[in-house]
Design a protein around this motif. Sequence first.
Motif, short mmCIF file in Angstrom:
data_model
loop_
_atom_site.label_atom_id
_atom_site.label_comp_id
_atom_site.label_asym_id
_atom_site.label_seq_id
_atom_site.Cartn_x
_atom_site.Cartn_y
_atom_site.Cartn_z
N TYR A 10 0.83 -1.19 0.00
CA TYR A 10 0.00 0.00 0.00
C TYR A 10 0.87 1.26 0.00
N LEU A 11 1.89 1.28 0.84
CA LEU A 11 2.77 2.45 0.90
C LEU A 11 3.57 2.62 -0.39
N VAL A 14 1.16 4.26 -2.70
CA VAL A 14 1.01 5.68 -2.36
C VAL A 14 2.16 6.48 -2.96
N ASN A 30 -4.30 19.69 -3.25
CA ASN A 30 -4.28 18.50 -2.40
C ASN A 30 -4.90 17.28 -3.06
N VAL A 33 -2.73 14.05 -3.18
CA VAL A 33 -2.60 13.39 -1.87
C VAL A 33 -3.84 12.57 -1.57
N LYS A 34 -5.02 13.13 -1.86
CA LYS A 34 -6.27 12.40 -1.63
C LYS A 34 -6.32 11.15 -2.51
N ALA A 36 -3.72 9.53 -3.76
CA ALA A 36 -2.69 8.59 -3.32
C ALA A 36 -3.14 7.79 -2.11
N LEU A 37 -3.93 8.41 -1.23
CA LEU A 37 -4.38 7.69 -0.04
C LEU A 37 -5.58 6.79 -0.31
N THR A 38 -6.35 7.09 -1.36
CA THR A 38 -7.56 6.31 -1.64
C THR A 38 -7.44 5.49 -2.93
N TRP A 39 -6.23 5.25 -3.43
CA TRP A 39 -6.08 4.57 -4.70
C TRP A 39 -6.66 3.15 -4.71
#
Length: 60
Positions: A10-11, A14, A30, A33-34, A36-39
């Motif tokens: 997961y990382l 990201v 942003n 970033v959103k 990348a965190l919810t891919w």
Amino acid sequence: MEIWVGVFMYLLGVMLVLGLVEPIDDEHENAPVKLALTWPIVSVMYIWAMLMDFYYGDER
């Protein structure tokens, strides 16, 4: 011990998405970033939409 493999992947995802995506304008800086965190959620939704389009086509 298997949870660490998932967290590591997961990382890595990201970091990949953050490296590939850049903001289109200053108003939405942003957004990468959103994404990348919810891919994982976005990818599952996209795969589901592709499958529904494959099975049902224009009948929906």
